[in-house]
Design a protein around this motif. Structure first.
Motif, mmCIF file in Angstrom:
data_model
loop_
_atom_site.group_PDB
_atom_site.id
_atom_site.type_symbol
_atom_site.label_atom_id
_atom_site.label_comp_id
_atom_site.label_asym_id
_atom_site.label_seq_id
_atom_site.Cartn_x
_atom_site.Cartn_y
_atom_site.Cartn_z
ATOM 1 N N ARG A 17 0.837 -1.211 0.000
ATOM 2 C CA ARG A 17 0.000 0.000 0.000
ATOM 3 C C ARG A 17 0.869 1.258 0.000
ATOM 4 N N ALA A 18 1.949 1.207 0.774
ATOM 5 C CA ALA A 18 2.861 2.345 0.813
ATOM 6 C C ALA A 18 3.536 2.540 -0.553
ATOM 7 N N GLN A 19 3.911 1.418 -1.181
ATOM 8 C CA GLN A 19 4.527 1.485 -2.503
ATOM 9 C C GLN A 19 3.548 2.043 -3.521
ATOM 10 N N LEU A 20 2.302 1.592 -3.467
ATOM 11 C CA LEU A 20 1.284 2.093 -4.389
ATOM 12 C C LEU A 20 1.085 3.589 -4.202
ATOM 13 N N GLU A 21 1.079 4.040 -2.966
ATOM 14 C CA GLU A 21 0.896 5.466 -2.701
ATOM 15 C C GLU A 21 2.023 6.279 -3.327
ATOM 16 N N LYS A 22 3.249 5.734 -3.242
ATOM 17 C CA LYS A 22 4.391 6.422 -3.847
ATOM 18 C C LYS A 22 4.283 6.475 -5.368
ATOM 19 N N GLU A 23 3.711 5.400 -5.951
ATOM 20 C CA GLU A 23 3.677 5.268 -7.413
ATOM 21 C C GLU A 23 2.296 5.582 -7.988
ATOM 22 N N LYS A 24 1.482 6.302 -7.204
ATOM 23 C CA LYS A 24 0.103 6.590 -7.606
ATOM 24 C C LYS A 24 0.039 7.270 -8.968
ATOM 25 N N ARG A 25 1.051 8.073 -9.254
ATOM 26 C CA ARG A 25 1.071 8.805 -10.513
ATOM 27 C C ARG A 25 1.113 7.860 -11.710
ATOM 28 N N ASP A 26 1.722 6.682 -11.530
ATOM 29 C CA ASP A 26 1.844 5.715 -12.623
ATOM 30 C C ASP A 26 0.746 4.644 -12.593
ATOM 31 N N ALA A 27 -0.219 4.786 -11.692
ATOM 32 C CA ALA A 27 -1.264 3.768 -11.561
ATOM 33 C C ALA A 27 -2.420 4.042 -12.514
ATOM 34 N N LEU A 28 -2.937 2.973 -13.106
ATOM 35 C CA LEU A 28 -4.166 3.063 -13.915
ATOM 36 C C LEU A 28 -5.315 2.557 -13.052
ATOM 37 N N ASP A 29 -6.180 3.444 -12.622
ATOM 38 C CA ASP A 29 -7.375 3.052 -11.879
ATOM 39 C C ASP A 29 -8.457 2.760 -12.902
ATOM 40 N N VAL A 30 -8.750 1.471 -13.107
ATOM 41 C CA VAL A 30 -9.645 1.087 -14.206
ATOM 42 C C VAL A 30 -11.100 0.947 -13.755
ATOM 43 N N ASN A 31 -11.359 1.155 -12.479
ATOM 44 C CA ASN A 31 -12.718 1.323 -11.979
ATOM 45 C C ASN A 31 -13.667 0.196 -12.409
ATOM 46 N N GLY A 32 -13.262 -1.035 -12.143
ATOM 47 C CA GLY A 32 -14.135 -2.178 -12.411
ATOM 48 C C GLY A 32 -14.026 -2.769 -13.798
ATOM 49 N N ALA A 33 -13.179 -2.228 -14.652
ATOM 50 C CA ALA A 33 -13.008 -2.775 -16.008
ATOM 51 C C ALA A 33 -12.370 -4.170 -15.938
ATOM 52 N N TRP A 34 -12.567 -4.941 -17.006
ATOM 53 C CA TRP A 34 -11.996 -6.290 -17.081
ATOM 54 C C TRP A 34 -10.528 -6.194 -17.473
ATOM 55 N N VAL A 35 -9.688 -6.890 -16.728
ATOM 56 C CA VAL A 35 -8.248 -6.910 -16.978
ATOM 57 C C VAL A 35 -7.843 -8.340 -17.292
ATOM 58 N N LEU A 36 -7.329 -8.561 -18.490
ATOM 59 C CA LEU A 36 -6.943 -9.892 -18.949
ATOM 60 C C LEU A 36 -5.513 -9.888 -19.473
ATOM 61 N N PRO A 37 -4.918 -11.074 -19.559
ATOM 62 C CA PRO A 37 -3.657 -11.145 -20.305
ATOM 63 C C PRO A 37 -3.901 -10.709 -21.738
ATOM 64 N N GLY A 38 -2.886 -10.135 -22.359
ATOM 65 C CA GLY A 38 -3.024 -9.739 -23.753
ATOM 66 C C GLY A 38 -3.526 -10.882 -24.605
ATOM 67 N N LEU A 39 -4.467 -10.586 -25.498
ATOM 68 C CA LEU A 39 -5.057 -11.629 -26.336
ATOM 69 C C LEU A 39 -4.020 -12.151 -27.333
ATOM 70 N N ILE A 40 -4.238 -13.390 -27.789
ATOM 71 C CA ILE A 40 -3.290 -14.072 -28.677
ATOM 72 C C ILE A 40 -4.045 -14.679 -29.857
ATOM 73 N N ASP A 41 -3.582 -14.383 -31.059
ATOM 74 C CA ASP A 41 -4.089 -15.045 -32.264
ATOM 75 C C ASP A 41 -3.089 -16.144 -32.629
ATOM 76 N N ALA A 42 -3.532 -17.392 -32.532
ATOM 77 C CA ALA A 42 -2.632 -18.535 -32.695
ATOM 78 C C ALA A 42 -2.350 -18.903 -34.147
ATOM 79 N N HIS A 43 -3.010 -18.222 -35.091
ATOM 80 C CA HIS A 43 -2.763 -18.530 -36.511
ATOM 81 C C HIS A 43 -3.258 -17.360 -37.343
ATOM 82 N N CYS A 44 -2.324 -16.682 -37.982
ATOM 83 C CA CYS A 44 -2.698 -15.594 -38.894
ATOM 84 C C CYS A 44 -1.540 -15.344 -39.843
#
Length: 393
Positions: free
Chosen positions: A42-69
């Protein structure tokens, strides 16, 4: 960098309704629930608040992958000047490499990023019995060698109409499915003989064969055959040959896989299904259906979903997964098909495909379920860098 207050879908067996992802450099440093943050965090987050993305309930997933293109190889807008997908002067070309043809300036890369697609497998097309070597790569960058995650990542082979029609129409082999299989067996037999000589140390420098040495990682099961096969009989022929030579293989397209799902499950080979968001443009895909992925999932086949871009545009990868869910694939299976399943099938799950400590910080943030048509991509992060935001485009 932090992503906070998101619905975190790690694709590693755990989710957090209100969670965070912490990134250090280009790697994921920690993942968890907001309520599980230690006092130090929590202390670290407070220090780095400027670099934080507060996504307010949005879905966060690993980057999507196209296995054949074929992104970067069959380039949009540029016609033959940007068409480097097939070397149609010989039906057997194992020694050609996708990494030598991919153009990172192809606009499809940016389209992929806007859809939350952080990585993909691109490679030769299916005109040849043996098409050459694919590359698994990130979608952000200008230098292909730095974008590549694994090269070579697979050896492309093709069954069915494409090689048969391409060469049979010129009165050359292969003009039949029998010839396609025979030519592949002959090539693999020669490669096996070469491997024996190579590993026994009996080859002199003048005996070394560049064309044969590219088969060594395939024969050692370090990379798979990437088998283009639509029709049920072609799928079974691919399985038969891979078993004969004790190879790893992915069944790409697998259009009639729902007709022989139990046999595919018994083989142990995974399927990369698609592109179903396209017309039934040839006879061998007359039974194409979005239900295929769901039938395979229920049979126990590990399944990913592809676009085969530009056949279906890469920006519609999550929509293709959603349409498969509509036709019977589980919702979790749909998300896995474009994240962790795709990574495991492509042999890169040690780097991408899930939100786990130590993996690449490839992350996509969406307003909701990415498989739903009205969902927007808020952020795409590749290697810890925000490369797209809905505000900045």
């Amino acid at each position: 960098m932090w992503i906070i207050n998101g619905k975190i879908m790690t694709m590693a067996g755990v989710s957090y309704d209100n969670g965070y992802v912490r990134i250090t450099g280009n790697k994921i440093a920690s993942v968890g629930g907001m309520d599980s943050l230690s006092w130090d965090e929590r202390a670290q987050l407070e220090k780095e608040k400027r670099d934080a993305l507060d996504v307010n309930g949005a879905w966060v997933l690993p980057g999507l992958i196209d296995a054949h293109c074929h992104v970067g190889m069959t380039e949009e807008k540029w016609g033959m000047a940007g068409e480097d997908c097939n070397e149609m002067t010989s039906p057997v070309t194992p020694h050609i490499r996708a990494i030598d043809a991919v153009n990172p300036m192809d606009p499809a890369f940016h389209d992929a990023i806007m859809a939350g697609v952080c990585s993909l497998m691109t490679g030769p097309g299916s005109s040849n019995v043996v098409g050459g070597q694919s590359v698994f790569m990130k979608t952000q960058g200008r230098h292909i060698d730095r974008m590549a995650v694994k090269a070579p990542a697979a050896m492309k082979v093709a069954f069915g109409e494409n090689p048969k029609n391409e060469y049979g129409g010129r009165s050359k082999m292969p003009g039949s499915r029998m010839a396609v299989a025979a030519m592949l067996r002959e090539e693999l037999y020669r490669a096996c003989r070469y491997r024996e000589e190579f590993e026994s140390g009996t080859l002199t420098p003048s005996d070394r064969d560049f064309r044969m040495e590219c088969w060594l990682p395939v024969l050692r099961r370090e990379i798979p055959l990437k088998a283009h096969a639509h029709r049920a009989d072609d799928i079974l022929t691919a399985i038969r040959i891979a078993k004969e030579f004790h190879l790893n293989m992915t069944l790409d397209h697998c259009t009639e896989g729902h007709l022989i799902a139990d046999e595919i499950a018994e083989s142990g080979f995974p399927a990369i299904v698609g592109p179903d968001l396209s017309s039934r443009s040839k006879i061998e895909i007359m039974n194409m259906s979005f239900k295929t992925a769901g039938v395979l999932e229920r049979a126990g086949v590990k399944t990913a979903i592809m676009t085969d871009h530009p056949v279906s545009l890469i920006r519609y990868l999550p929509l293709c997964a959603g349409l498969s869910v509509k036709q019977g694939l589980s919702e979790e299976g749909g998300l896995r098909a474009i994240t962790i399943n795709a990574a495991e099938i492509c042999g890169v799950a040690y780097r991408v495909g899930s939100l786990e400590v130590g993996k690449d910080a490839d992350i996509a943030v969406f307003t909701g379920n990415p498989m739903e048509i009205f969902t927007k991509t808020l952020y795409t992060i590749i290697d810890g860098e925000v490369v797209y935001s809905v505000k900045n485009g």
